[in-house]
Design a protein around this motif. Structure first.
Motif, PDB file in Angstrom:
ATOM      1  N   LYS A  26       0.834  -1.209   0.000  1.00 38.52           N
ATOM      2  CA  LYS A  26       0.000   0.000   0.000  1.00 38.52           C
ATOM      3  C   LYS A  26       0.869   1.259   0.000  1.00 38.52           C
ATOM      4  O   LYS A  26       0.657   2.170  -0.803  1.00 38.52           O
ATOM      5  CB  LYS A  26      -0.930  -0.031   1.216  1.00 38.52           C
ATOM      6  N   SER A  27       1.857   1.310   0.888  1.00 44.02           N
ATOM      7  CA  SER A  27       2.699   2.521   0.981  1.00 44.02           C
ATOM      8  C   SER A  27       3.410   2.786  -0.343  1.00 44.02           C
ATOM      9  O   SER A  27       3.472   3.926  -0.814  1.00 44.02           O
ATOM     10  CB  SER A  27       3.765   2.331   2.063  1.00 44.02           C
TER      11      SER A  27
ATOM     12  N   ARG B 292       1.351  17.749  12.779  1.00 45.75           N
ATOM     13  CA  ARG B 292       2.659  17.145  12.517  1.00 45.75           C
ATOM     14  C   ARG B 292       3.164  17.413  11.095  1.00 45.75           C
ATOM     15  O   ARG B 292       4.367  17.399  10.866  1.00 45.75           O
ATOM     16  CB  ARG B 292       2.609  15.642  12.814  1.00 45.75           C
TER      17      ARG B 292
ATOM     18  N   SER C  29       7.850   9.165  12.005  1.00 45.11           N
ATOM     19  CA  SER C  29       6.696   8.999  11.109  1.00 45.11           C
ATOM     20  C   SER C  29       7.121   9.138   9.662  1.00 45.11           C
ATOM     21  O   SER C  29       7.660  10.173   9.249  1.00 45.11           O
ATOM     22  CB  SER C  29       5.633  10.054  11.433  1.00 45.11           C
TER      23      SER C  29
ATOM     24  N   GLN D  45       5.100   9.278   7.196  1.00 46.65           N
ATOM     25  CA  GLN D  45       4.199  10.191   6.481  1.00 46.65           C
ATOM     26  C   GLN D  45       4.683  11.627   6.621  1.00 46.65           C
ATOM     27  O   GLN D  45       4.679  12.391   5.659  1.00 46.65           O
ATOM     28  CB  GLN D  45       2.774  10.034   7.007  1.00 46.65           C
TER      29      GLN D  45
ATOM     30  N   LYS E 209      -4.082   6.175  14.847  1.00 47.51           N
ATOM     31  CA  LYS E 209      -4.257   5.460  13.573  1.00 47.51           C
ATOM     32  C   LYS E 209      -5.743   5.498  13.177  1.00 47.51           C
ATOM     33  O   LYS E 209      -6.502   6.295  13.700  1.00 47.51           O
ATOM     34  CB  LYS E 209      -3.732   4.033  13.711  1.00 47.51           C
TER      35      LYS E 209
ATOM     36  N   ARG F 142      -7.005  -2.875   9.788  1.00 45.75           N
ATOM     37  CA  ARG F 142      -6.034  -3.767  10.448  1.00 45.75           C
ATOM     38  C   ARG F 142      -6.622  -4.400  11.712  1.00 45.75           C
ATOM     39  O   ARG F 142      -6.246  -5.504  12.096  1.00 45.75           O
ATOM     40  CB  ARG F 142      -4.736  -3.021  10.756  1.00 45.75           C
TER      41      ARG F 142
HETATM   42  C1  S3P Z   1       2.683   4.989   6.331  1.00 50.51           C
HETATM   43  C2  S3P Z   1       3.312   5.366   7.483  1.00 50.51           C
HETATM   44  C3  S3P Z   1       2.852   4.994   8.828  1.00 50.51           C
HETATM   45  C4  S3P Z   1       1.855   3.837   8.768  1.00 50.51           C
HETATM   46  C5  S3P Z   1       0.825   4.024   7.694  1.00 50.51           C
HETATM   47  C6  S3P Z   1       1.486   4.132   6.340  1.00 50.51           C
HETATM   48  C7  S3P Z   1       3.222   5.440   5.036  1.00 50.51           C
HETATM   49  O1  S3P Z   1       2.201   6.096   9.431  1.00 50.51           O
HETATM   50  O2  S3P Z   1       1.239   3.674  10.024  1.00 50.51           O
HETATM   51  O3  S3P Z   1      -0.077   2.940   7.684  1.00 50.51           O
HETATM   52  O4  S3P Z   1       2.835   4.905   3.978  1.00 50.51           O
HETATM   53  O5  S3P Z   1       4.067   6.347   5.054  1.00 50.51           O
HETATM   54  P1  S3P Z   1       2.994   7.205  10.301  1.00 50.51           P
HETATM   55  O6  S3P Z   1       3.887   7.936   9.399  1.00 50.51           O
HETATM   56  O7  S3P Z   1       1.920   8.082  10.874  1.00 50.51           O
HETATM   57  O8  S3P Z   1       3.722   6.435  11.370  1.00 50.51           O
END
Ligand code: S3P
Length: 426
Positions: free
Chosen positions: A20-21, A124, A165, A167, A340, A386
């Motif tokens: 997914k990421s 953030r 993080s 993201q 989350k 999840r």
């Molecule tokens: C993700 C980063 C994570 C993860 C999310 C996907 C990403 O979040 O929990 O499901 O694709 O960069 P955080 O950056 O908030 O930890």
């Protein structure tokens, strides 16, 4: 949905859909790259559709051609103003990452999401993007909708991350493509590095030195061919299922085994899990391998510290593994779980305890007494994909009929979850 638990096991080869990421990032980077990108094994799910829709609304052509997706990138400044609000649905990755791109555009945008996303923290990303000169606002500086307005120019910054993080890191890296000068990010702890790897693959001038990542503004990206590895986070449900369901023995082919993602494997091995990785190869800067798992007697462990970001999405299923391990497992330093798709500390504690588990919620984690035998129950996923998948695996161990409310949310990341065969001992 209904689950009939008891005497279940997994056998043979399992195929997991694309990560997914990495799928999100492939759309974002190819849209702002020059020329065409071909994407193979793209994850077709609700979250990734949200990212595709946003870029289509900004004039990018993204089309299916047989097995592959073809994206016709228009360069860093080639996006067109959308004529509506951009809806990121349930996807935090969509909202946080594309905000980084949008602060660099010469048009205004508004980003919104569903009820869950509109209650997740955005300061953030708002704070560092503002420090770069971006004009981005949220409700109370925290919640969507996010309003982004054009500015004359962004500047590079030195940013010490307050949370680990990916993201946040990615939003800043994407904005720094549009900034004058260099941006340096100091990471608090390791988090998934797919953005860095893909930026490098597309030709950006990005460097990593221990916990410092630097990127020079104005890097030109070039469309490439991408193969998306199987999603380790999706695989993790079946890795734990095979460990706890007696008689199981599986191989999961072509899964992403990037070190910043597979923290769960280290924890499970420490717990006594029989897991091996084989046939590792490099596809477009990402490691991909086959994961072999056999039923194992697990023992408890203690989890804490900054490595948690490398398995933050796997904690719900890790809680299930710990429930069947011998001894008491503690998880600390995991308060990010509260932010989350649901409050995963509260929800996993309450729902697992409904089945007879013995879990205590902490401010930053959980205490899980292992060795419980579970009984069927009526469970609630709180529309968190999840949570739904972790509870499903747990319910396979409870003799009889359990129910999970809202299990269709699994389509957010793993629409083929129910196609994986789960056998029953006759
Ligand atoms: C993700 C980063 C994570 C993860 C999310 C996907 C990403 O979040 O929990 O499901 O694709 O960069 P955080 O950056 O908030 O930890």
């Amino acid at each position: 949905m209904e689950i009939i638990g008891g005497n279940r096991f997994l056998k043979g080869e399992i195929k997991i859909p694309g990560d997914k990421s990495i799928s999100h990032r492939s759309i974002i980077l190819s849209s702002i790259a020059e020329g065409e990108t071909e994407i193979y094994n793209f994850l077709d799910s609700e979250d990734t559709k949200a990212t595709i829709d946003c870029f289509r609304k900004m004039g990018i052509s993204i089309d299916k051609d047989g097995e592959k997706l073809v994206v016709k990138g228009k360069g860093l400044k080639g996006l067109a103003p959308p004529d509506c609000i951009l809806d990121c649905k349930n996807s935090g990755t969509t909202m946080r990452l594309i905000s980084g791109v949008l602060v660099g555009q010469n048009f205004s945008t508004i980003l919104t999401g569903d009820n869950s996303l509109n209650n997740r923290p955005m300061s953030r990303i708002i704070n560092p993007l503002k420090r770069m000169g971006g004009n981005i606002e949220g409700l109370d500086n925290e919640y969507p909708p996010l309003k982004i307005r054009p500015i004359s120019n962004l500047n590079g910054i030195y940013y010490k991350m307050p949370v680990a993080s990916a993201q946040v890191k990615s939003a800043i890296l994407l904005a720094s493509l549009y900034a004058e000068g260099e941006t340096i990010i100091e990471e608090k702890g390791p988090s998934r590095d797919h953005t860095e790897r893909m930026l490098n693959y597309f030709g950006a001038r990005i460097n990593k030195n221990n916990n410092l990542i630097s990127l020079k503004g104005g890097s030109r990206l070039e469309g490439r061919k991408i193969f998306i590895p199987g999603d380790f986070s999706s695989a993790s449900f079946f890795i734990v299922a095979a460990l706890i369901l007696e008689g199981s023995e599986i191989v999961i082919k072509d899964v992403g085994v990037n070190e910043t993602r597979v923290g769960l494997l280290h924890v499970l091995k420490e717990m006594g899990g029989n897991i091996e990785i084989d046939n590792v190869k490099n596809f477009n800067n990402e490691l991909v391998g086959d994961i072999y798992v056999k039923y194992s007697k697990l023992k408890s462990t203690n989890i804490y510290g900054n490595k948690i970001a490398t398995f933050i999405d796997e904690i719900p299923i890790l809680v299930v593994a710990a429930t069947f391990a011998e001894g008491t497992t503690t998880i600390n330093d995991a308060s990010e779980l509260k932010y989350k798709e649901s409050d995963r500390i509260k929800v996993m504690t309450e729902e697992m305890n409904k089945m007879g588990a013995s879990i205590k919620a902490l401010e930053d984690g959980m205490i899980i007494e292992g060795g419980s035998s579970l009984k069927p129950a009526k469970l609630n996923s709180y529309n968190d994909h999840r949570i739904a998948m972790a509870l499903f695996i747990a319910a396979l161990k409870a003799e009889g009929k359990s129910y999970i409310l809202g299990s269709e949310c699994i389509n957010i990341s793993f629409p083929t979850f129910f196609d994986i065969p789960i056998r029953k001992i006759d």
